[in-house]
Motif scaffolding. Sequence first.
Motif, PDB file in Angstrom:
ATOM      1  N   LEU A   2     -44.425  -6.311   2.649  1.00  0.00           N
ATOM      2  CA  LEU A   2     -44.613  -6.862   4.031  1.00  0.00           C
ATOM      3  C   LEU A   2     -45.877  -6.202   4.669  1.00  0.00           C
ATOM      4  CD1 LEU A   2     -43.001  -8.033   6.455  1.00  0.00           C
ATOM      5  CD2 LEU A   2     -42.015  -5.839   6.770  1.00  0.00           C
ATOM      6  N   ARG A   3     -46.652  -7.147   5.459  1.00  0.00           N
ATOM      7  CA  ARG A   3     -47.780  -6.618   6.052  1.00  0.00           C
ATOM      8  C   ARG A   3     -47.765  -6.915   7.543  1.00  0.00           C
ATOM      9  NH1 ARG A   3     -53.027  -8.684   6.505  1.00  0.00           N
ATOM     10  NH2 ARG A   3     -52.396 -10.535   5.535  1.00  0.00           N
ATOM     11  N   ALA A   4     -48.206  -6.137   8.449  1.00  0.00           N
ATOM     12  CA  ALA A   4     -48.257  -6.610   9.809  1.00  0.00           C
ATOM     13  C   ALA A   4     -49.614  -6.617  10.390  1.00  0.00           C
ATOM     14  CB  ALA A   4     -47.348  -5.466  10.645  1.00  0.00           C
ATOM     15  N   VAL A   5     -50.040  -7.468  11.107  1.00  0.00           N
ATOM     16  CA  VAL A   5     -51.332  -7.484  11.819  1.00  0.00           C
ATOM     17  C   VAL A   5     -51.061  -7.751  13.242  1.00  0.00           C
ATOM     18  CG1 VAL A   5     -53.607  -8.754  11.945  1.00  0.00           C
ATOM     19  CG2 VAL A   5     -52.254  -8.570   9.740  1.00  0.00           C
ATOM     20  N   HIS A   6     -51.860  -6.985  14.278  1.00  0.00           N
ATOM     21  CA  HIS A   6     -51.529  -7.117  15.550  1.00  0.00           C
ATOM     22  C   HIS A   6     -52.951  -7.124  16.365  1.00  0.00           C
ATOM     23  CE1 HIS A   6     -52.269  -3.238  17.581  1.00  0.00           C
ATOM     24  NE2 HIS A   6     -52.264  -2.693  16.354  1.00  0.00           N
ATOM     25  N   SER A   7     -52.938  -7.737  17.422  1.00  0.00           N
ATOM     26  CA  SER A   7     -54.113  -7.840  18.217  1.00  0.00           C
ATOM     27  C   SER A   7     -53.688  -8.443  19.712  1.00  0.00           C
ATOM     28  CB  SER A   7     -55.088  -8.801  17.623  1.00  0.00           C
ATOM     29  OG  SER A   7     -56.155  -8.998  18.539  1.00  0.00           O
ATOM     30  N   PHE A  27     -50.431 -29.987  -3.091  1.00  0.00           N
ATOM     31  CA  PHE A  27     -49.480 -29.661  -4.015  1.00  0.00           C
ATOM     32  C   PHE A  27     -48.818 -28.603  -4.035  1.00  0.00           C
ATOM     33  CE2 PHE A  27     -52.617 -33.047  -5.755  1.00  0.00           C
ATOM     34  CZ  PHE A  27     -51.800 -33.824  -5.863  1.00  0.00           C
ATOM     35  N   ALA A  28     -49.672 -27.438  -3.311  1.00  0.00           N
ATOM     36  CA  ALA A  28     -48.888 -25.995  -3.068  1.00  0.00           C
ATOM     37  C   ALA A  28     -49.174 -25.676  -1.846  1.00  0.00           C
ATOM     38  CB  ALA A  28     -49.571 -25.227  -4.132  1.00  0.00           C
ATOM     39  N   PRO A  29     -48.491 -26.199  -0.692  1.00  0.00           N
ATOM     40  CA  PRO A  29     -48.888 -25.962   0.777  1.00  0.00           C
ATOM     41  C   PRO A  29     -48.317 -24.555   0.999  1.00  0.00           C
ATOM     42  CG  PRO A  29     -46.690 -27.177   0.628  1.00  0.00           C
ATOM     43  CD  PRO A  29     -47.382 -27.153  -0.903  1.00  0.00           C
ATOM     44  N   SER A  30     -49.470 -24.014   1.966  1.00  0.00           N
ATOM     45  CA  SER A  30     -48.953 -22.520   2.695  1.00  0.00           C
ATOM     46  C   SER A  30     -48.350 -22.678   3.454  1.00  0.00           C
ATOM     47  CB  SER A  30     -50.394 -21.691   2.903  1.00  0.00           C
ATOM     48  OG  SER A  30     -51.381 -21.782   1.929  1.00  0.00           O
ATOM     49  N   THR A  31     -46.960 -21.863   3.669  1.00  0.00           N
ATOM     50  CA  THR A  31     -46.093 -21.746   4.512  1.00  0.00           C
ATOM     51  C   THR A  31     -46.396 -20.852   5.814  1.00  0.00           C
ATOM     52  OG1 THR A  31     -44.386 -22.083   2.748  1.00  0.00           O
ATOM     53  CG2 THR A  31     -43.640 -21.171   5.172  1.00  0.00           C
ATOM     54  N   VAL A  32     -46.416 -21.479   6.817  1.00  0.00           N
ATOM     55  CA  VAL A  32     -46.853 -20.720   8.161  1.00  0.00           C
ATOM     56  C   VAL A  32     -45.361 -20.750   9.029  1.00  0.00           C
ATOM     57  CG1 VAL A  32     -48.168 -19.937  10.121  1.00  0.00           C
ATOM     58  CG2 VAL A  32     -48.994 -20.919   8.044  1.00  0.00           C
ATOM     59  N   VAL A  33     -44.692 -19.462   9.366  1.00  0.00           N
ATOM     60  CA  VAL A  33     -43.584 -19.732  10.072  1.00  0.00           C
ATOM     61  C   VAL A  33     -44.083 -19.445  11.655  1.00  0.00           C
ATOM     62  CG1 VAL A  33     -41.544 -18.589  10.844  1.00  0.00           C
ATOM     63  CG2 VAL A  33     -41.997 -18.659   8.240  1.00  0.00           C
ATOM     64  N   VAL A  34     -43.926 -20.425  12.651  1.00  0.00           N
ATOM     65  CA  VAL A  34     -44.250 -20.485  13.945  1.00  0.00           C
ATOM     66  C   VAL A  34     -43.248 -20.228  14.919  1.00  0.00           C
ATOM     67  CG1 VAL A  34     -46.397 -21.993  13.308  1.00  0.00           C
ATOM     68  CG2 VAL A  34     -44.154 -22.825  14.272  1.00  0.00           C
ATOM     69  N   GLY A  35     -43.548 -19.579  15.950  1.00  0.00           N
ATOM     70  CA  GLY A  35     -42.598 -19.470  17.220  1.00  0.00           C
ATOM     71  C   GLY A  35     -42.142 -20.620  17.802  1.00  0.00           C
ATOM     72  N   ARG A 214     -40.341 -16.771  -3.211  1.00  0.00           N
ATOM     73  CA  ARG A 214     -41.161 -18.121  -2.958  1.00  0.00           C
ATOM     74  C   ARG A 214     -42.632 -17.533  -2.701  1.00  0.00           C
ATOM     75  NH1 ARG A 214     -39.658 -20.884   2.395  1.00  0.00           N
ATOM     76  NH2 ARG A 214     -41.758 -21.535   1.892  1.00  0.00           N
ATOM     77  N   ASP A 215     -43.653 -18.444  -2.560  1.00  0.00           N
ATOM     78  CA  ASP A 215     -44.651 -18.134  -2.409  1.00  0.00           C
ATOM     79  C   ASP A 215     -45.081 -17.340  -1.058  1.00  0.00           C
ATOM     80  OD1 ASP A 215     -45.459 -19.699  -4.751  1.00  0.00           O
ATOM     81  OD2 ASP A 215     -45.798 -21.713  -3.549  1.00  0.00           O
ATOM     82  N   PRO A 216     -46.272 -17.028  -0.801  1.00  0.00           N
ATOM     83  CA  PRO A 216     -46.328 -16.146   0.203  1.00  0.00           C
ATOM     84  C   PRO A 216     -46.214 -16.907   1.364  1.00  0.00           C
ATOM     85  CG  PRO A 216     -48.429 -15.648  -1.376  1.00  0.00           C
ATOM     86  CD  PRO A 216     -47.313 -16.782  -1.964  1.00  0.00           C
ATOM     87  N   VAL A 217     -46.015 -15.860   2.414  1.00  0.00           N
ATOM     88  CA  VAL A 217     -45.347 -16.341   3.666  1.00  0.00           C
ATOM     89  C   VAL A 217     -46.170 -15.908   4.984  1.00  0.00           C
ATOM     90  CG1 VAL A 217     -43.731 -16.672   5.331  1.00  0.00           C
ATOM     91  CG2 VAL A 217     -43.167 -17.053   2.995  1.00  0.00           C
ATOM     92  N   THR A 240     -41.778 -11.408  -2.300  1.00  0.00           N
ATOM     93  CA  THR A 240     -42.477 -12.411  -1.567  1.00  0.00           C
ATOM     94  C   THR A 240     -43.600 -11.391  -0.820  1.00  0.00           C
ATOM     95  OG1 THR A 240     -40.778 -14.077  -1.901  1.00  0.00           O
ATOM     96  CG2 THR A 240     -42.883 -14.222  -0.392  1.00  0.00           C
ATOM     97  N   ASP A 241     -44.764 -11.827  -0.869  1.00  0.00           N
ATOM     98  CA  ASP A 241     -45.812 -11.395   0.064  1.00  0.00           C
ATOM     99  C   ASP A 241     -45.411 -11.949   1.303  1.00  0.00           C
ATOM    100  OD1 ASP A 241     -46.945  -9.744  -1.589  1.00  0.00           O
ATOM    101  OD2 ASP A 241     -48.683 -11.200  -2.315  1.00  0.00           O
TER     102      ASP A 241
END
Length: 294
Positions: A2-7, A27-35, A214-217, A240-241
């Motif tokens: 688990l990694r946190a980035v803040h700004s 064929f291997a989409p990157s998952t981005v969880v959005v608000g 699962r793949d990185p999120v 998972t990352d």
Amino acid sequence: MLRAVHSNRVESLLGALLDALPPADPFAPSTVVVGSQLIARWLVREIALARGIAAGLELVTFDAFVEATWAGDAAGRAARLGALDRAQVTAALASVLADDDVVRALPPVAAYLAAAPAPGDRAGPRRVQLAEQLAELVWSYALSRPDWMPALVIGQVPGELAGDGTARWQAALIGAALSRLGAAGEPGPGPGLRAPTPMLPWLRRRAGLATPVRDPVAVFGLSFLARAQLEALSDLSATTDVAVYVLDPCEELWDDVAGRRAAADAPALIDPLPLVLWGRPVRDTLSALVERTG
């Protein structure tokens, strides 16, 4: 991991996300969880402007992500885990409130419904309104007090609320409604296990299943995370990352949510009240994330 980035600048968070995203792969989409879906549309635009194309992306809301991750993989499908949304919980509560046998056993609820002034089915509007309020309460508890939900699912009062009369009739109604939706079932052969979406990590553990892989999120566009969301990400980070990009109202990480004072003898706060109030949930989220990154 688990990694946190803040700004305090969304452009900086976007830059960090772009640096972390792999090359587009349909064929291997990157998952981005959005608000929200609004953030998803903005993110697609910004990624397209930066990369020339926005492809190979799977942008999902947190609830959709939880359902797909904890109930949608092979193990979750085999165990027949299912998510309940707010509309289903509301409908089940309205059904319970229309059951005279249930209502009769709860004098405060019976008195409230009987006091409706309109002729005909006088309790109808009140049933709907109360069902909506209770469903909102269920969702709030599932997000912010997940430790209460195992008791509420079976109609029992959480230990902290043992002496609360209101909690007793609320627990009875919530338990009856969730039971009708299959949330009180037992693991094993049968129709499967169901729970409100924020409870799916708990439901998966209850079914004896391992943490999903699962793949990185990446999580982007949520300025703070509720307790159940933090626990879900912590659970997933064991396999998972997970990177969380948090928009912080302050350039620096706050150590004192009450705000900084100009001097020891000056009662006035340097920081304006809106900033202090917004900073509290962000500070709590960042502190929890930092603690979980170990």
